[in-house]
Design an enzyme around this catalytic site. Sequence first.
Site, PDB file in Angstrom:
ATOM      1  N   SER A   1       0.815  -1.223   0.000  1.00 53.80           N
ATOM      2  CA  SER A   1       0.000   0.000   0.000  1.00 53.80           C
ATOM      3  C   SER A   1       0.844   1.267   0.000  1.00 53.80           C
ATOM      4  O   SER A   1       0.421   2.303   0.484  1.00 53.80           O
ATOM      5  CB  SER A   1      -0.897   0.022   1.244  1.00 53.80           C
ATOM      6  OG  SER A   1      -0.082  -0.038   2.417  1.00 53.80           O
ATOM      7  N   GLY A   2       2.049   1.169  -0.557  1.00 49.52           N
ATOM      8  CA  GLY A   2       2.874   2.369  -0.686  1.00 49.52           C
ATOM      9  C   GLY A   2       2.375   3.222  -1.835  1.00 49.52           C
ATOM     10  O   GLY A   2       1.213   3.143  -2.255  1.00 49.52           O
ATOM     11  N   ASN A   3       3.253   4.035  -2.381  1.00 47.61           N
ATOM     12  CA  ASN A   3       2.914   4.938  -3.468  1.00 47.61           C
ATOM     13  C   ASN A   3       2.365   4.179  -4.686  1.00 47.61           C
ATOM     14  O   ASN A   3       1.251   4.434  -5.163  1.00 47.61           O
ATOM     15  CB  ASN A   3       4.183   5.734  -3.824  1.00 47.61           C
ATOM     16  CG  ASN A   3       3.945   6.828  -4.835  1.00 47.61           C
ATOM     17  OD1 ASN A   3       4.584   6.828  -5.879  1.00 47.61           O
ATOM     18  ND2 ASN A   3       3.073   7.764  -4.541  1.00 47.61           N
TER      19      ASN A   3
ATOM     20  N   GLY B   1       1.572   0.912  -4.842  1.00 44.80           N
ATOM     21  CA  GLY B   1       0.473   0.043  -4.441  1.00 44.80           C
ATOM     22  C   GLY B   1      -0.852   0.782  -4.371  1.00 44.80           C
ATOM     23  O   GLY B   1      -1.900   0.249  -4.765  1.00 44.80           O
TER      24      GLY B   1
ATOM     25  N   PHE C   1       0.566  -2.250   5.717  1.00 43.55           N
ATOM     26  CA  PHE C   1       1.440  -2.393   6.882  1.00 43.55           C
ATOM     27  C   PHE C   1       1.090  -1.245   7.831  1.00 43.55           C
ATOM     28  O   PHE C   1       1.312  -0.086   7.520  1.00 43.55           O
ATOM     29  CB  PHE C   1       2.907  -2.331   6.460  1.00 43.55           C
ATOM     30  CG  PHE C   1       3.865  -2.506   7.615  1.00 43.55           C
ATOM     31  CD1 PHE C   1       4.128  -3.765   8.121  1.00 43.55           C
ATOM     32  CD2 PHE C   1       4.476  -1.406   8.196  1.00 43.55           C
ATOM     33  CE1 PHE C   1       5.009  -3.928   9.184  1.00 43.55           C
ATOM     34  CE2 PHE C   1       5.353  -1.553   9.259  1.00 43.55           C
ATOM     35  CZ  PHE C   1       5.614  -2.828   9.752  1.00 43.55           C
TER      36      PHE C   1
ATOM     37  N   LYS D   1       9.956  -4.522  -8.197  1.00 43.64           N
ATOM     38  CA  LYS D   1      11.174  -4.369  -8.987  1.00 43.64           C
ATOM     39  C   LYS D   1      12.388  -4.691  -8.125  1.00 43.64           C
ATOM     40  O   LYS D   1      12.652  -4.016  -7.145  1.00 43.64           O
ATOM     41  CB  LYS D   1      11.239  -2.958  -9.566  1.00 43.64           C
ATOM     42  CG  LYS D   1      10.118  -2.748 -10.582  1.00 43.64           C
ATOM     43  CD  LYS D   1       9.896  -1.328 -10.997  1.00 43.64           C
ATOM     44  CE  LYS D   1       8.764  -1.268 -12.022  1.00 43.64           C
ATOM     45  NZ  LYS D   1       8.401   0.091 -12.411  1.00 43.64           N
TER      46      LYS D   1
ATOM     47  N   ALA E   1       4.444   6.678 -10.419  1.00 50.34           N
ATOM     48  CA  ALA E   1       3.131   6.476  -9.802  1.00 50.34           C
ATOM     49  C   ALA E   1       2.306   7.751  -9.698  1.00 50.34           C
ATOM     50  O   ALA E   1       1.109   7.757 -10.012  1.00 50.34           O
ATOM     51  CB  ALA E   1       3.314   5.843  -8.426  1.00 50.34           C
TER      52      ALA E   1
ATOM     53  N   LYS F   1      16.636  -1.270 -14.622  1.00 56.61           N
ATOM     54  CA  LYS F   1      16.563   0.148 -15.002  1.00 56.61           C
ATOM     55  C   LYS F   1      16.824   1.065 -13.812  1.00 56.61           C
ATOM     56  O   LYS F   1      17.320   2.185 -13.977  1.00 56.61           O
ATOM     57  CB  LYS F   1      15.222   0.455 -15.666  1.00 56.61           C
ATOM     58  CG  LYS F   1      13.995   0.077 -14.831  1.00 56.61           C
ATOM     59  CD  LYS F   1      13.437   1.211 -14.037  1.00 56.61           C
ATOM     60  CE  LYS F   1      12.245   0.785 -13.226  1.00 56.61           C
ATOM     61  NZ  LYS F   1      11.595   1.897 -12.525  1.00 56.61           N
TER      62      LYS F   1
ATOM     63  N   GLN G   1      15.162   1.414  -4.479  1.00 54.81           N
ATOM     64  CA  GLN G   1      15.467   0.062  -4.937  1.00 54.81           C
ATOM     65  C   GLN G   1      16.793  -0.041  -5.694  1.00 54.81           C
ATOM     66  O   GLN G   1      17.449  -1.083  -5.644  1.00 54.81           O
ATOM     67  CB  GLN G   1      14.330  -0.429  -5.838  1.00 54.81           C
ATOM     68  CG  GLN G   1      13.002  -0.595  -5.108  1.00 54.81           C
ATOM     69  CD  GLN G   1      13.068  -1.610  -3.985  1.00 54.81           C
ATOM     70  OE1 GLN G   1      13.534  -2.728  -4.174  1.00 54.81           O
ATOM     71  NE2 GLN G   1      12.609  -1.228  -2.812  1.00 54.81           N
TER      72      GLN G   1
END
Length: 354
Positions: A9-11, A13, A39, A119, A152, A204, A299
């Site tokens: 449920s992040g950006n 998600g 979370f 990713k 996003a 990437k 990431q």
Amino acid sequence: MNKVTIVGSGNWGSVAAKLIASNAIKLSNFHDEVRMWVFEETLPSGEKLTDVINKTNENVKYLPGVKLGKNVVADPNLERAVKDANMLVFVSPHQFMEGICKRLVGKIRTDAEGISLVKGMEVKKEGPCLISTLISNQLRINCSVLMGANIANEIAMENFSEATVGYRQNKEAAEKWVQLFNTPYFNVTSVQDVEGVEMCGTLKNIVAVAAGFIDGLEMGNNTKAAIMRIGLKEMIAFSKLLFPSVKDSTFFESCGVADLITTCMGGRNRKVAEAYAKNRGKRSFDELEAEMLKGQKLQGVLTVKEVYEVLTARGWVEMFPLITAVYKISSGLLPPSAIVEFSNNSHNRVQSRL
């Protein structure tokens, strides 16, 4: 009747929830309600994040100002969130995925299908493992992937963009995912190349870190374009060494060159790497991530460490000078200016593999 749960449920998600919710409520073969595992966090106001999402229909921490859809239900209990779903969308930082999968073993429907928007890769003693493979192996389900030129916040604003679904054998499942994600402003296509699509999404971010160094050092667009081209060459070469089945054509889908361009121009990896270079490496990536991303995860720096482990173990380091330079700079072993100092002779070894 298909029922969807989003695991994360992040950006990204939250944007996935918005896309899926808008389609699920219109399509007769999907249950209206879309569950989103959150979370749990306590906000500065003292309220629980899930309570605020369910009350305001907005993820006020990771996607403020954007309504997710009234049919999105935030759930802090992972096992409960996935219980009745036969379509599972995984969109959590890749370093948390193994732990999430372990919690879900035996807790999901036997007929469930998965799709990974994650990713990154796991590096184990036996070698590198893609997140879709990790999900498939641990949960015993088919897992497709969705990657593309997708910042996003721009999708949340309904600016036109594209994405690519990669699938293995089950074209019917891939078409269902396309149906679920595709909107007038988010154009989704599918290709039978899970490894190619996922490797593009993974690698990437490394090139975007290199692009950020160039921006931070104010080296200009010519240099940045050169770094992006060399990075794409290394992405293709590394992908094919690991997975000979990867198709050249995949790199010309949204998940390939388009995602590389947008991430190098505007993504969070580029942004934080720019700050790192401006500070001449005197502030760590961990420090900058905490300050600049407000809980989101970087990431590219983690992924390049994992990829460098593979290069070292297999004797491929000299074949991938750009990836190696990004690893050494982000680890503090070289200054940011080293991004343009790798050997042309070494780069020719990359060209010879293609």
